[in-house]
Motif scaffolding. Sequence first.
Motif, mmCIF file in Angstrom:
data_model
loop_
_atom_site.group_PDB
_atom_site.id
_atom_site.type_symbol
_atom_site.label_atom_id
_atom_site.label_comp_id
_atom_site.label_asym_id
_atom_site.label_seq_id
_atom_site.Cartn_x
_atom_site.Cartn_y
_atom_site.Cartn_z
ATOM 1 N N ALA A 180 0.840 -1.201 0.000
ATOM 2 C CA ALA A 180 0.000 0.000 0.000
ATOM 3 C C ALA A 180 0.873 1.248 0.000
ATOM 4 N N ARG A 181 0.522 2.195 -0.842
ATOM 5 C CA ARG A 181 1.304 3.418 -0.969
ATOM 6 C C ARG A 181 0.959 4.419 0.135
ATOM 7 N N TYR A 182 1.917 5.227 0.464
ATOM 8 C CA TYR A 182 1.706 6.278 1.468
ATOM 9 C C TYR A 182 0.584 7.204 0.996
ATOM 10 N N GLY A 183 -0.383 7.432 1.878
ATOM 11 C CA GLY A 183 -1.500 8.301 1.545
ATOM 12 C C GLY A 183 -2.631 7.626 0.801
ATOM 13 N N GLU A 184 -2.465 6.358 0.434
ATOM 14 C CA GLU A 184 -3.495 5.620 -0.305
ATOM 15 C C GLU A 184 -4.475 5.011 0.690
ATOM 16 N N GLY A 185 -5.728 5.430 0.640
ATOM 17 C CA GLY A 185 -6.744 4.864 1.507
ATOM 18 C C GLY A 185 -7.105 3.448 1.072
ATOM 19 N N PHE A 186 -7.634 2.669 2.021
ATOM 20 C CA PHE A 186 -7.990 1.289 1.687
ATOM 21 C C PHE A 186 -9.029 1.239 0.579
ATOM 22 N N HIS A 187 -9.919 2.195 0.510
ATOM 23 C CA HIS A 187 -10.980 2.161 -0.486
ATOM 24 C C HIS A 187 -10.445 2.377 -1.905
ATOM 25 N N ARG A 188 -9.247 2.915 -2.028
ATOM 26 C CA ARG A 188 -8.575 2.980 -3.328
ATOM 27 C C ARG A 188 -7.672 1.767 -3.529
ATOM 28 N N PHE A 189 -7.036 1.339 -2.446
ATOM 29 C CA PHE A 189 -6.138 0.187 -2.494
ATOM 30 C C PHE A 189 -6.868 -1.082 -2.923
ATOM 31 N N PHE A 190 -8.042 -1.330 -2.349
ATOM 32 C CA PHE A 190 -8.759 -2.583 -2.572
ATOM 33 C C PHE A 190 -9.095 -2.814 -4.048
ATOM 34 N N THR A 337 -6.051 -6.805 13.907
ATOM 35 C CA THR A 337 -7.513 -6.741 13.919
ATOM 36 C C THR A 337 -7.990 -5.311 14.150
ATOM 37 N N ILE A 338 -7.405 -4.642 15.125
ATOM 38 C CA ILE A 338 -7.783 -3.249 15.393
ATOM 39 C C ILE A 338 -7.338 -2.348 14.251
ATOM 40 N N MET A 339 -6.127 -2.564 13.753
ATOM 41 C CA MET A 339 -5.617 -1.725 12.673
ATOM 42 C C MET A 339 -6.436 -1.925 11.396
ATOM 43 N N GLY A 340 -6.917 -3.155 11.160
ATOM 44 C CA GLY A 340 -7.762 -3.388 10.001
ATOM 45 C C GLY A 340 -9.078 -2.636 10.102
ATOM 46 N N ALA A 341 -9.646 -2.612 11.302
ATOM 47 C CA ALA A 341 -10.881 -1.845 11.508
ATOM 48 C C ALA A 341 -10.624 -0.359 11.294
ATOM 49 N N LEU A 342 -9.483 0.119 11.787
ATOM 50 C CA LEU A 342 -9.134 1.532 11.616
ATOM 51 C C LEU A 342 -8.948 1.879 10.140
ATOM 52 N N ALA A 343 -8.414 0.934 9.360
ATOM 53 C CA ALA A 343 -8.164 1.182 7.941
ATOM 54 C C ALA A 343 -9.441 1.448 7.164
ATOM 55 N N MET A 344 -10.582 1.042 7.707
ATOM 56 C CA MET A 344 -11.852 1.304 7.035
ATOM 57 C C MET A 344 -12.264 2.775 7.143
ATOM 58 N N TYR A 345 -11.567 3.530 7.961
ATOM 59 C CA TYR A 345 -11.829 4.959 8.135
ATOM 60 C C TYR A 345 -10.562 5.721 7.746
ATOM 61 N N PRO A 346 -10.412 6.063 6.461
ATOM 62 C CA PRO A 346 -9.141 6.602 5.955
ATOM 63 C C PRO A 346 -8.614 7.799 6.733
ATOM 64 N N ARG A 347 -9.492 8.693 7.147
ATOM 65 C CA ARG A 347 -9.007 9.868 7.866
ATOM 66 C C ARG A 347 -8.352 9.470 9.189
ATOM 67 N N GLY A 348 -8.991 8.569 9.933
ATOM 68 C CA GLY A 348 -8.414 8.103 11.186
ATOM 69 C C GLY A 348 -7.142 7.312 10.962
#
Length: 385
Positions: A180-190, A337-348
């Motif tokens: 995953a690239r720096y600044g790339e949100g999961f919703h773009r990565f996926f 597990t926690i970090m994966g949940a956090l990744a669903m909220y790109p700003r956080g």
Amino acid sequence: MSDTSRSPDRPAVSRFTRALPFGLSLLLVPLAAWAAIMGGWWVLTLPAATLWIFSLIDWAGGLNLSNEDPETADEDLFWYRALTAAWVPIQAVIIFGTLAYVHQTEHLSLLEKWALFAGIGVPSGTIGIVYAHELMHQKPAWERWLADLLLGMVLYSHFRSEHLRVHHPWVGTPRDAVTARYGEGFHRFFPRVLSEAPVSAFRAETAMLARRGLPWWHRRNPFWRYLVLQVGFIALAMLIAGWEGLFLFCTQAFFAVWQLELTNYVEHYGLTRRHLGEGRYEHQMPHHSWNAAHRMSNWLLINLQRHSDHHVKPDRRFPLLQTYGESEAPQLPYGYTIMGALAMYPRGWKRVMNPKVRAWRQRFYPDIEDWRPYNKGTNPLPARA
């Protein structure tokens, strides 16, 4: 079946009691049955248990910084190997047994069935694909076949080729889609990974065949095996429950893949290898993976969070993976597990992780001034070995 824990000559790691905590994943089996039988809001039991309740327990469970002897022989790891092998029939029962049950029951609406199978994607992804990952790296052919079966059940068979032929050699470079690239949100990565990874996996296999003087359609191309397995599991789902079976089977497969790619996103976010010029890159090092020493999530994910050591020694079995200190490899504030949940909220996610990536860059690459080619993935593709 002999209990290896009874021999005084065997190392402590061989004891059944030492392997038992890694069987935490087996608790998901009765939860899946309970969700199917009860219906209603209970269909959310699996995602609630793994993504929320378990994350809280993981946060409170502390760290495990101890290491086992990495030279421990395979015969001393019987219980660990049994766990990963046993998950194959267990997962088949969870998916196809539940499919048969919901098809003949009348107390579940289509929406409840959909939610139930979205939840089943949690164990088939969080557990099944992680166990497949362990199995695909091992030398015995039967273990690699078990990995293929697990991946076929989630319609993601190409992951084996992509992971072994692309990710491990090229992690941290533009050739690896799942860095995953720096600044790339999961919703773009996926969606990027869903489109790029199968293509890169197929190209890697055909390139290997070409080096042996074989065409891409040769029977040794594993994509034929992947196709047969996936079509076979789709046919089984339709045989059990018709078009509804296909819909529900594909639902769990999608959410399993979503779980996998969330983990991939976390593992290497923003960590890139230095470009040395002319398509050459530095060798991968322990500091090119994010690690977490959290005890409970390492039990659930069979030490996947000791990710740096996995890249150092890919075929090292999971109980022997070593943990690294902050000076050698970057550490996450929480388990996957926690970090994966956090990744669903790109700003956080960016609020937590971007400062950590910038600190990592300052620590390991203070001389690099222009990070834009790394951030955008525009550095030259690495020359193939």
